[in-house]
Design a protein around this motif. Structure first.
Motif, mmCIF file in Angstrom:
data_model
loop_
_atom_site.group_PDB
_atom_site.id
_atom_site.type_symbol
_atom_site.label_atom_id
_atom_site.label_comp_id
_atom_site.label_asym_id
_atom_site.label_seq_id
_atom_site.Cartn_x
_atom_site.Cartn_y
_atom_site.Cartn_z
ATOM 1 N N ARG A 1 7.396 3.726 5.777
ATOM 2 C CA ARG A 1 8.819 3.419 5.703
ATOM 3 C C ARG A 1 9.601 4.647 5.274
ATOM 4 O O ARG A 1 10.718 4.876 5.728
ATOM 5 C CB ARG A 1 9.042 2.259 4.728
ATOM 6 N N ALA A 2 8.982 5.461 4.394
ATOM 7 C CA ALA A 2 9.681 6.645 3.905
ATOM 8 C C ALA A 2 9.880 7.672 5.012
ATOM 9 O O ALA A 2 10.878 8.379 5.035
ATOM 10 C CB ALA A 2 8.900 7.267 2.753
ATOM 11 N N VAL B 1 0.446 9.813 8.975
ATOM 12 C CA VAL B 1 1.210 8.585 8.777
ATOM 13 C C VAL B 1 1.728 8.048 10.115
ATOM 14 O O VAL B 1 1.574 6.868 10.436
ATOM 15 C CB VAL B 1 2.387 8.839 7.798
ATOM 16 N N LEU C 1 9.120 13.706 2.770
ATOM 17 C CA LEU C 1 7.817 13.079 2.569
ATOM 18 C C LEU C 1 6.720 14.143 2.539
ATOM 19 O O LEU C 1 5.754 14.051 1.779
ATOM 20 C CB LEU C 1 7.552 12.074 3.696
ATOM 21 N N ALA D 1 2.499 14.185 1.378
ATOM 22 C CA ALA D 1 1.870 13.265 2.337
ATOM 23 C C ALA D 1 1.623 13.981 3.663
ATOM 24 O O ALA D 1 2.436 14.793 4.088
ATOM 25 C CB ALA D 1 2.766 12.056 2.563
ATOM 26 N N ALA E 1 4.236 2.368 2.275
ATOM 27 C CA ALA E 1 5.478 2.923 1.730
ATOM 28 C C ALA E 1 5.782 4.247 2.408
ATOM 29 O O ALA E 1 6.943 4.547 2.735
ATOM 30 C CB ALA E 1 5.338 3.112 0.222
ATOM 31 N N ALA E 2 4.738 5.054 2.665
ATOM 32 C CA ALA E 2 4.943 6.347 3.327
ATOM 33 C C ALA E 2 5.468 6.130 4.745
ATOM 34 O O ALA E 2 6.306 6.893 5.234
ATOM 35 C CB ALA E 2 3.649 7.138 3.348
ATOM 36 N N THR F 1 0.828 -1.204 0.000
ATOM 37 C CA THR F 1 0.000 0.000 0.000
ATOM 38 C C THR F 1 0.864 1.257 0.000
ATOM 39 O O THR F 1 2.033 1.222 0.388
ATOM 40 C CB THR F 1 -0.912 0.060 1.238
ATOM 41 N N ARG F 2 0.245 2.343 -0.410
ATOM 42 C CA ARG F 2 0.962 3.599 -0.465
ATOM 43 C C ARG F 2 1.266 4.095 0.943
ATOM 44 O O ARG F 2 2.370 4.579 1.215
ATOM 45 C CB ARG F 2 0.118 4.635 -1.208
ATOM 46 N N ILE F 3 0.289 3.964 1.854
ATOM 47 C CA ILE F 3 0.528 4.467 3.214
ATOM 48 C C ILE F 3 1.642 3.656 3.884
ATOM 49 O O ILE F 3 2.426 4.181 4.670
ATOM 50 C CB ILE F 3 -0.777 4.458 4.047
#
Lengths: 234, 626
Positions: free
Chosen positions: B170-171, B189, B179, B184, B167-168, B163-165
């Protein structure tokens, strides 16, 4: 027509240290403007103010005609302002694909992002499942530019695009900037080393000691640059 | 053979529970870089809440679990992130640890205030119903636990990779500011990762309650088991964390099954996570130095030697005056304040200068007390022996985590404290099972008054020593090491031995205080030195100011007053600890603590007295302005 980005008397700094002492700057729609200046002039600080990372202590920032002082960085990004900060602006522990996936926060569809990025930079497609931290400096900067390409922003801010990169790579990256401008994106490029930026710019401004000391066409600024950097002798 | 299968099933099931807890811990740590010591405590509070809803309010079990895991726990996690953690982004590891210790104390205080201590038997889901696999009996509750672990594993894997969230999340560890420039909502997050972490803590707490029991401390200390499992995955890898959890569950189960049930090993079951943790730390690869981290913390000014001597003399004088003014019982109380002050002084070089956190300083105090009691001597040499033994043990604790970063060291002290609680202090080597020891007083000092003066003088001597240390070459190395480990490494400093010496020194001071405390109490027991008592001590040290000797004095007195307050107002009970937790959350961000504000007050007054006008003619007379 009103400029897409306009700064009027902007002051800003860190704690009690003021770095920008009243900056006036206008970025016309669809133009590429090079913002030049020596070390410590306040170029990066100016970009941080515009991108919403720090708040101006005085003056006004207008983006697309709206007053955006104090707007959060993520809201500005979703509204169509794409900022590529100094250094390698990628997430090193995420794969290339995951890095691109995050670009969709600014409003693009994932499939479009991958498509645009991999078309323009085939090298990224080869490395899609590699961690971004393991890419070369040039490839990382390509990844950062791919985000700008794919999200179709109204305004693009780029800080020190050429830092630490080979001249060939820098030229390729500036071709992308020129292409974006041709598509109608307004671009503000901050550079310490002027030549590469002036080659693609249609406007230029020089920031010295926290003030804009000159604006004009790239040729005029190019001729004047040495004097402006060093200060005139009286 | 039938026993083996039964123990294996039990081990896997317990391991599944640990896996749920550990995955929550790894999630919050790897997405916010804050190690949540209160992870187990969140599970504890939520297990109590679930008990309240089912047993007291009569809700069906499935609904109660859904409400607690799906609503209450995520809300608590998101709230904790919002109120405390958001301001800690980029703060040194020690600071974030202390703040989550504050949350731990706060949650225990709240639980004790809402659900006073009584026996609360908890039935497993579906009672004792189950089925047989060969000769082993498996309850449906066991099955639920294993299923929960599998669902959590699959869910987290999907979340983080697909999922995008995810990845966010981890980012945001890599670069939170960047970020935000991507558009975002970073606060969302991190709130989400805390909410999920808290929900997993709640689920683990509820599932493990029939195994562990509905107890404030045992459930709160679940964080050690979770951490031990997470260390196998280096606090990063979820699959390895699951492996670690299962290994831990099996180790615990086999230990119970196959070790002889002697009294000495009675605490072993609870101590297995700690032993497992040490083993995992010893086997884990060396941490790499991260370059480019410079985290300076502005300290408080160091007083001149003369000023410190005067202040020390004034303090001893004040203690002498108080000893005549106060009745005997209060003399003992005041002496206790000074002894606690010395314990806090042991944290000044370690935490204040070095930036390392010890979560179990009281254990070293206990070692000192046991040493003096076992020696049975009234000679001052007994105190030095106490310091020496404690220092030796302190060095041993630091050894396993020597190659790792500060966080691992702090958390291994937590495991060490648990180990001492469950195994050593209860053994015949120390206090014996539920036993106590009598301690002779220093040089046969009978009177409370004399002993108070001894304690005050000891505080002053140790305090002067700590200040001398701060001014020495070693003190400068400590500060440099705290601010930039990578910089120190490039200068060729051997940071490992500096760390071990620092830990030994700190433990030694605590052991010395332990000798004094034994003499003060004259009878000491294992309960005086429990791990859980160390946490308020650490908090008060930080709240009062862990970078200065004055802070240690203030903190010692405050720690002495804490139980006095609690007994004077019994209705408050756990609320006192709740308040300490709240204070540390507020003040824990500034390691210079309350005293630094007092220092500022002092400086402000000095500036107010300054009259430059009177100075000008004098200077002119001296010819400066000619």
């Amino acid at each position: 027509m009103r400029p897409i980005l306009e700064l009027v008397g902007v002051t800003a700094g860190y704690g009690r240290i003021e770095v920008l002492h009243g900056v006036d700057l206008a970025l016309p729609r669809g133009a590429v403007m090079a913002l030049l200046g020596p070390n410590g002039a306040g170029k990066t600080t100016l970009l941080r103010v515009v991108s919403g990372q720090i708040r101006a202590t005085g003056g006004h920032v207008h983006l697309g005609g709206a007053h955006v002082n104090g707007a959060s960085a993520d809201a500005l990004a979703r509204a169509g302002l794409c900022t590529i900060p100094e250094g390698r602006s990628v997430f090193p522990n995420l794969t290339v694909r995951d890095n691109l996936r995050l670009a969709t926060y600014a409003g693009a569809r994932a499939a479009d992002v991958y498509g645009t990025a991999f078309d323009r930079f085939p090298r990224l497609a080869e490395r899609a499942h590699q961690l971004a931290g393991s890419l070369s400096g040039g490839e990382q900067q390509m990844l950062a530019m791919a985000r700008a390409l794919a999200t179709d922003p109204a305004v693009l801010l780029v800080d020190e695009l050429s830092m630490g990169l080979a001249p060939l790579v820098v030229r390729e990256l500036y071709e992308v900037v020129a292409g974006l401008a041709a598509d109608g994106v307004s671009v503000l490029v901050v550079e310490q080393f002027a030549d590469a930026a002036l080659a693609v710019a249609d406007r230029a401004a020089v920031l010295v000691h926290g003030r804009v000391v000159a604006t004009g066409g790239p040729d005029e600024i190019s001729d004047e640059l040495a004097n402006l950097y060093l200060g005139s002798v009286t | 053979m039938s026993g083996f299968i039964a123990f294996t099933v039990l081990g896997l099931v317990t391991g599944a529970g640990y896996a749920v807890a550990a995955s929550g811990l790894v999630l919050t740590y790897s997405t916010s870089r804050v190690f949540n010591v209160a992870h187990g405590a969140i599970g504890m509070v939520m297990a109590f809440l679930c008990w309240e809803l089912t047993v007291q309010r009569g809700l069906p079990a499935w609904l109660a679990v859904l409400l607690v895991v799906g609503v209450a726990a995520p809300l608590l996690g998101a709230l904790a992130e919002r109120v405390m953690m958001r301001h800690l982004a980029g703060a040194p590891e020690g600071t974030t640890l202390v703040v989550t210790v504050g949350l731990l104390i706060m949650l225990i205080g709240a639980a004790q205030a809402v659900w006073p201590a009584t026996a609360r038997p908890v039935e497993p889901f579906f009672g004792q119903r189950g089925f047989r696999i060969g000769t082993a009996f498996v309850t449906y509750h066991d099955l639920v636990m294993v299923a929960a672990a599998l669902v959590v594993a699959a869910g987290l894997y999907g979340l983080l990779t697909r999922t995008r969230i995810g990845a966010a999340m981890r980012a945001s560890v890599d670069n939170r500011d960047l970020l935000r420039l991507y558009g975002a909502r970073t606060s969302l997050v991190s709130a989400l990762s805390w909410a999920i972490g808290a929900a997993l803590a709640a689920l683990a707490g509820i599932l493990l309650t029939p195994v562990v029991g509905l107890s404030y401390f045992d459930l709160a200390l679940l964080v050690i088991s979770a951490y031990a499992a997470a260390v196998v995955g280096r606090l990063r890898s979820l699959p390895l964390t699951f492996v670690g959890a299962l290994l831990l569950g099996l180790a615990q189960s086999y230990a119970v099954g196959y070790l002889p049930p002697t009294e000495a090993l009675s605490g072993l079951r609870a101590a297995i996570p700690a032993l497992f943790l040490f083993a995992a730390l010893l086997l884990s690869p060396q941490a790499t130095l991260r370059v480019g981290q410079i985290k300076g913390v502005a300290g408080v000014p160091v007083p001149t030697t003369r000023r410190a001597l005067v202040a020390g003399a004034v303090l001893v004088g004040a203690a002498a005056a108080a000893s005549f003014a106060l009745p005997a019982a209060q003399n003992d109380q005041l002496a206790l304040g000074f002894v606690y002050g010395i314990v806090m002084l042991s944290l000044v070089p370690l935490t204040g200068y070095g930036g390392f956190v010890s979560l179990t300083q009281l254990t070293f105090v206990g070692i000192g007390a046991v040493t003096v009691a076992r020696l049975g001597t009234a000679s001052p040499l007994g105190l030095l022996a106490a310091a020496a033994v404690a220092a030796l043990v302190g060095a041993l604790v630091a050894l396993p985590a020597l190659r790792l970063r500060g966080l691992y060291l702090a958390l291994s002290t937590l495991a060490f404290g648990l180990l001492m609680d469950k195994l050593v202090f209860q053994s015949s080597l120390a206090f014996g099972f539920n036993g106590s020891l009598s301690v002779p007083r220093l040089a046969g000092l009978r009177g409370e008054r004399a002993y108070l003066l001894v304690c005050a003088a000891a505080f002053v001597v140790v305090g002067l020593g700590v200040l001398a240390l701060r001014r020495s070459r070693y003190g400068r190395i400590l500060l440099a090491m705290r601010d930039s480990p990578a910089g120190c490494a490039t200068l060729g400093l051997n940071m490992r031995w500096t760390r071990v010496r620092l830990f030994a020194l700190s433990a030694g001071i605590a052991g010395f205080a332990g000798g004094l405390l034994g003499g003060l109490r004259q009878t000491v027991a294992a309960t005086d030195f429990q791990l859980m008592g160390s946490l308020p001590l650490l908090l008060l040290a930080v709240v009062a100011g862990v970078t200065s000797v004055s802070g240690a004095a203030l903190g010692g007195m405050a720690l002495m007053l804490l139980p006095v307050l609690a007994s004077a107002f019994p209705a408050l009970g756990g609320l006192v600890y709740l308040c300490v937790g709240v204070a540390s959350v507020g003040l824990g961000r500034d390691p210079n603590g309350v005293v630094s504000h007092l220092f500022k007050l002092g400086r402000w007054r000095e500036r107010d007295r300054w009259r430059p006008a009177g100075l000008a003619p004098a200077l002119r007379g001296a010819g400066v302005h000619r």
